[in-house]
Design an enzyme around this catalytic site. Structure first.
Site, short mmCIF file in Angstrom:
data_model
loop_
_atom_site.label_atom_id
_atom_site.label_comp_id
_atom_site.label_asym_id
_atom_site.label_seq_id
_atom_site.Cartn_x
_atom_site.Cartn_y
_atom_site.Cartn_z
N SER A 119 0.87 -1.24 0.01
CA SER A 119 -0.02 0.03 0.18
C SER A 119 0.93 1.32 0.14
O SER A 119 1.65 1.55 -1.06
CB SER A 119 -0.81 0.05 1.16
OG SER A 119 -2.19 0.81 0.96
N ASP A 259 -9.66 -6.01 -4.15
CA ASP A 259 -8.61 -4.97 -3.50
C ASP A 259 -9.37 -3.53 -3.93
O ASP A 259 -9.69 -3.21 -4.73
CB ASP A 259 -7.33 -5.07 -4.22
CG ASP A 259 -6.16 -4.70 -3.59
OD1 ASP A 259 -6.31 -3.74 -2.52
OD2 ASP A 259 -5.03 -5.27 -3.59
N HIS A 286 -7.04 -6.59 0.07
CA HIS A 286 -5.97 -5.83 0.30
C HIS A 286 -4.76 -6.57 0.90
O HIS A 286 -3.63 -5.97 1.26
CB HIS A 286 -6.23 -4.46 0.99
CG HIS A 286 -5.51 -3.44 0.86
ND1 HIS A 286 -5.05 -2.94 -0.46
CD2 HIS A 286 -4.72 -2.56 1.59
CE1 HIS A 286 -4.34 -1.67 -0.26
NE2 HIS A 286 -4.06 -1.68 0.99
#
Length: 306
Positions: A119, A259, A286
């Site tokens: 991320s 995601d 995610h």
């Protein structure tokens, strides 16, 4: 398999304007002098500490890859600076790039290392990689935006799939500026259950990371904003699309079918980085390293040792 050696440590870092000595905390799984290229895992947020990435230690046992995890300043066991809440001149991408360089030097691995960023961590290491450091040999970008405009677009589309009452609650509090309310946070959690981690029972390490973020949200609130899709901080304008072509090492691009980092959000990396392979995990959102843990370690481990 013999027991993997685990050690913890910290390294001092000079941060202009901090007003106090700062340190970065880290944890090493395996032996950095084993002759196998080490992997440094870089957590997201910004400000969500390393705990939720502890599953990556599987790579030390399954593939013999030494792993370094660390908490970025402002998170976990590294120095906290809650007095810098809202200070966008202090909390910058450059601060965290310098911190990563400082850690690599301290550990003596700056001549030969691999990076995995999740991320926000992927955004950070992508920027690091555009500077073409000679010791960087492999890059893994996991569920990382290439452009925050694309991220906001994608997450706002995903919001439309949530129950109508949840959507209404989110909008009500964003319009009123009451995003710190419990009602808003509960609605955000519904989004998380769809697009951040789809496991019925969330892993303890993920719960721990989010609890620590809640305890000190300084970095997240300042750089990002109150939620994954309501971006009010300077990251709102972050992009690497025009510079991604400068990444000159073999790169593995990962995301999940569900995601919040949708295909549209990561695709520019695939288009721009010359040596890149893209894998999407069909059952994941995610957190593919937890949601499809075994396959994830196989894919990443094979890439890092090939």
């Amino acid at each position: 398999m013999s027991e993997i050696k685990v050690i913890e440590g910290e390294v001092s870092i000079e941060i202009p304007g901090a007003g106090k000595p700062c340190k970065t905390w880290y944890k090493i799984f395996g032996d950095l002098k084993s002759g196998v290229r080490p992997l440094v895992g870089v957590h997201g947020g910004p400000g969500v500490p390393h705990n939720y990435l502890l599953a990556l230690s599987d790579l030390a046992t399954s593939h013999g890859i030494p792993l370094v995890l660390y908490d970025q300043v402002g998170a976990g066991q590294s120095t906290h600076l809650p007095e810098k809440m809202g200070d966008i001149t202090f909390w910058t991408e450059e601060l965290f790039l310098n911190e990563l360089d400082n850690l690599l030097q301290h550990l003596g691995i700056q001549e030969d290392y691999a990076l995995l960023g999740h991320s926000w961590g992927g955004m950070l290491i992508a920027r690091h990689a555009t500077r073409q450091p000679k010791g960087l040999k492999r890059l893994v970008l996991q569920s990382s935006p290439s452009d925050m405009g694309l991220w906001v677009e994608a997450t706002n589309k995903l919001r439309l799939n949530l129950p109508q009452d949840v959507q209404d609650t989110l909008k009500k509090h964003e319009d009123a500026g009451t995003t710190e309310s419990k009602e808003y946070q509960d609605a955000v959690t519904v989004f998380y259950q769809h697009y951040v981690c789809r496991l019925n029972v969330w892993p303890e390490n993920l719960v721990a990371s989010l609890a620590l973020l809640e305890k000190d949200p300084t970095v997240y609130f300042t750089m990002n904003g109150p939620s994954e899709f309501h971006i009010t901080g300077p990251l709102k304008h972050w992009t690497i699309v025009k510079d991604a072509h400068k990444i000159n090492v073999p790169t593995l691009l990962l995301n999940g079918r569900y995601d919040e980092a949708q295909d549209s959000v990561v695709e520019p990396y695939f288009r721009e980085i010359p040596k890149i392979k893209w894998v999407t995990f069909a059952e994941s959102s995610h957190m593919a390293h937890e949601e499809e843990r075994e396959r994830f370690m196989q894919v990443v481990g094979s890439f890092l040792t090939s």
